[in-house]
Scaffold this active site. Structure first.
Site, mmCIF file in Angstrom:
data_model
loop_
_atom_site.group_PDB
_atom_site.id
_atom_site.type_symbol
_atom_site.label_atom_id
_atom_site.label_comp_id
_atom_site.label_asym_id
_atom_site.label_seq_id
_atom_site.Cartn_x
_atom_site.Cartn_y
_atom_site.Cartn_z
ATOM 1 N N TYR A 141 67.111 31.235 93.374
ATOM 2 C CA TYR A 141 68.284 32.068 93.671
ATOM 3 C C TYR A 141 68.956 31.660 94.973
ATOM 4 O O TYR A 141 70.073 32.063 95.258
ATOM 5 C CB TYR A 141 67.895 33.549 93.748
ATOM 6 C CG TYR A 141 67.510 34.158 92.410
ATOM 7 C CD1 TYR A 141 67.495 33.385 91.262
ATOM 8 C CD2 TYR A 141 67.159 35.487 92.293
ATOM 9 C CE1 TYR A 141 67.139 33.911 90.034
ATOM 10 C CE2 TYR A 141 66.804 36.038 91.068
ATOM 11 C CZ TYR A 141 66.792 35.243 89.945
ATOM 12 O OH TYR A 141 66.442 35.774 88.739
ATOM 13 N N LYS A 191 54.259 28.322 86.970
ATOM 14 C CA LYS A 191 54.435 27.424 85.810
ATOM 15 C C LYS A 191 53.990 26.043 86.267
ATOM 16 O O LYS A 191 54.748 25.073 86.254
ATOM 17 C CB LYS A 191 55.911 27.469 85.369
ATOM 18 C CG LYS A 191 56.222 26.752 84.094
ATOM 19 C CD LYS A 191 55.674 27.412 82.854
ATOM 20 C CE LYS A 191 55.936 26.550 81.628
ATOM 21 N NZ LYS A 191 55.177 26.956 80.445
ATOM 22 N N ASP A 223 54.315 32.029 81.013
ATOM 23 C CA ASP A 223 54.488 32.345 79.582
ATOM 24 C C ASP A 223 53.314 33.181 79.075
ATOM 25 O O ASP A 223 53.489 34.172 78.352
ATOM 26 C CB ASP A 223 54.699 31.075 78.747
ATOM 27 C CG ASP A 223 53.890 29.885 79.233
ATOM 28 O OD1 ASP A 223 53.233 30.001 80.287
ATOM 29 O OD2 ASP A 223 53.897 28.842 78.560
ATOM 30 N N ASP A 247 61.599 38.511 88.878
ATOM 31 C CA ASP A 247 62.781 39.232 88.395
ATOM 32 C C ASP A 247 62.599 39.567 86.909
ATOM 33 O O ASP A 247 62.825 40.695 86.455
ATOM 34 C CB ASP A 247 64.010 38.325 88.605
ATOM 35 C CG ASP A 247 65.314 39.085 88.455
ATOM 36 O OD1 ASP A 247 65.268 40.305 88.209
ATOM 37 O OD2 ASP A 247 66.378 38.459 88.566
ATOM 38 N N ASP A 251 61.146 43.494 84.949
ATOM 39 C CA ASP A 251 61.908 44.230 83.922
ATOM 40 C C ASP A 251 61.034 44.423 82.683
ATOM 41 O O ASP A 251 61.059 45.471 82.042
ATOM 42 C CB ASP A 251 63.192 43.481 83.549
ATOM 43 C CG ASP A 251 64.365 43.921 84.414
ATOM 44 O OD1 ASP A 251 64.116 44.430 85.520
ATOM 45 O OD2 ASP A 251 65.521 43.769 83.978
#
Ligand code: NAD
Length: 370
Positions: A141, A191, A223, A247, A251
């Site tokens: 970001y 990852k 994952d 992020d 959620d």
């Protein structure tokens, strides 16, 4: 105690839920004998309209001078043009960067009476009590370069994921110290089978873990973690992960609590307030919900619980924070619900009614206890 709290209502339902939380903070002050000075400033879309900037100087200064900041949400259809140079979320990203708010804490603790509001089966939700620590000021970001360019006649877009060891270390240290006060387990998510930044993440978290020998560390690929969050959520204690993965996963984790409207968050960093505690930014995890803005039906609980985190982390008021959380619990136990968490049997209540009930329960609990 006398404390300065800067309110940033923002856009959409932001002003509605911040108004609700500030009423609760006022009640906490009255009952426990504290004076909370609360002033509101513009951020996001409304600040662009007024000052052509999503983070006006005045707002940033009021945040720097505060003991804590309570934010609603930013954004909305009016400012959604993706090609616009000035956008509401730049206000929030700018605030995080300027105040060096490097870690976002999101507790996930489903209320037993809201189990039916979650799409997951009841048995998966039993015992779920996790805390996600998301790195907040690094990663993709903020990485440079980021741009668009024309390559062989077509448009190419570039974002950059960058992490420094020091950025990973401070997020990891916070996660291990929080786990130390909880169930002594950290799940680090990356990852590392594909990304170089993730390989550095894994090495660094492993190295920091040596400072906390009593805390168990597990590494998970993002994952697999996305799947485990739904198939074995009660196995998690503290999760630590990068900005992008955090992020998305937070959620996903909000689904466990029934609604995003219920979930609080705290962003903490290196700056200290007048009490020598972290100058934190507290906000619900949801956005500005333009579809329900102005209708008076938004769930204020995520913001009210964020103000409980504010009392705990930035003002050191643990008893007051617990009392506030307790009042929310008791209110939910009575079956009262806003539309996002309502069942078919009961008529949902407005933001105002939910807030009034939480205030009423807070007052009653305090009379009984003391
Ligand atoms: P959203 O979180 O605003 O809404 C998603 C859904 O959840 C909507 O149906 C909404 O009505 C519902 N919802 C959210 N909060 C609720 C609450 N408190 N009570 C009841 N229902 C609630 O996400 P979105 O629709 O993807 O984004 C809307 C705008 O918010 C966009 O402009 C986005 O950029 C912005 N946004 C801001 C933040 C922030 O300020 N931190 C975070 C996410 C999105």
């Amino acid at each position: 105690m006398k404390a300065k709290i800067t309110l940033l209502p923002g856009d959409g339902i932001g002003p509605e839920v911040v108004e609700a939380a500030s009423e609760l903070l006022k009640t906490v002050g009255e009952v426990f004998g504290h004076k909370f000075e609360m002033d509101s400033y513009l951020i996001g879309g409304c600040a662009i309209d007024e000052y052509k900037s999503p983070l006006p100087e005045k707002t940033l200064k009021a945040c720097e001078d505060a003991d804590a900041i309570l934010l609603g949400a930013v954004g909305g259809l009016k400012w959604d043009d993706p090609s616009a140079k000035v956008r509401p979320e730049q206000g929030l990203l700018g605030l995080r960067k300027n105040l060096d708010l490097y870690a976002n804490l999101r507790p996930v603790l489903p209320h037993p009476d809201l189990v039916s509001a979650s799409p997951l089966k009841k048995e998966y939700l039993e015992g779920v009590d996790m805390l996600v620590v998301r790195e907040l000021t690094g990663g993709i970001y903020f990485g440079q370069p980021r741009h668009r360019q024309s390559v062989n006649g077509e448009t190419q877009a570039v974002d950059t994921m960058v992490y420094k060891t020091s950025e990973i270390e401070r997020a990891a240290r916070l996660a291990f110290s929080l786990a130390h006060e909880r169930k002594n387990k950290v799940s680090s998510i990356d990852k590392s089978n594909v990304l170089e930044t993730s390989r550095l993440w894994r090495e660094t978290v492993s190295s920091v873990s040596k400072e906390y020998p009593s805390v168990i560390l597990e590494h998970l690929l993002v994952d697999a973690a996305a799947m485990h969050l739904l198939t074995r959520p009660s196995d998690f204690d503290v999760i630590v992960t990068s900005n992008l993965f955090g992020d998305i996963l937070t959620d996903e984790a909000s689904v466990l609590t029934g609604s995003m409207g219920n979930m609080p968050s705290a962003s903490l960093g290196s700056k200290k307030n007048s009490f020598g505690l972290p100058l934190g930014l507290y906000e619900p995890i949801h956005g500005s919900a333009p579809d329900i803005a102005g209708k008076g039906v938004a769930n204020p609980i995520g913001t009210i619980l964020s103000s409980a985190l504010l009392l705990r982390h930035s003002l050191g008021l643990e008893e007051e924070a617990k009392a506030l959380e307790n009042a929310v619990d008791v209110t939910l136990n009575t079956g009262i619900r806003t539309a996002d968490i309502a069942t078919q049997e009961k008529e949902p209540v407005s933001t105002e009614k939910m807030t009034a009930k939480i205030i009423e329960n807070f007052d009653q609990l305090e009379i009984i206890s003391g």
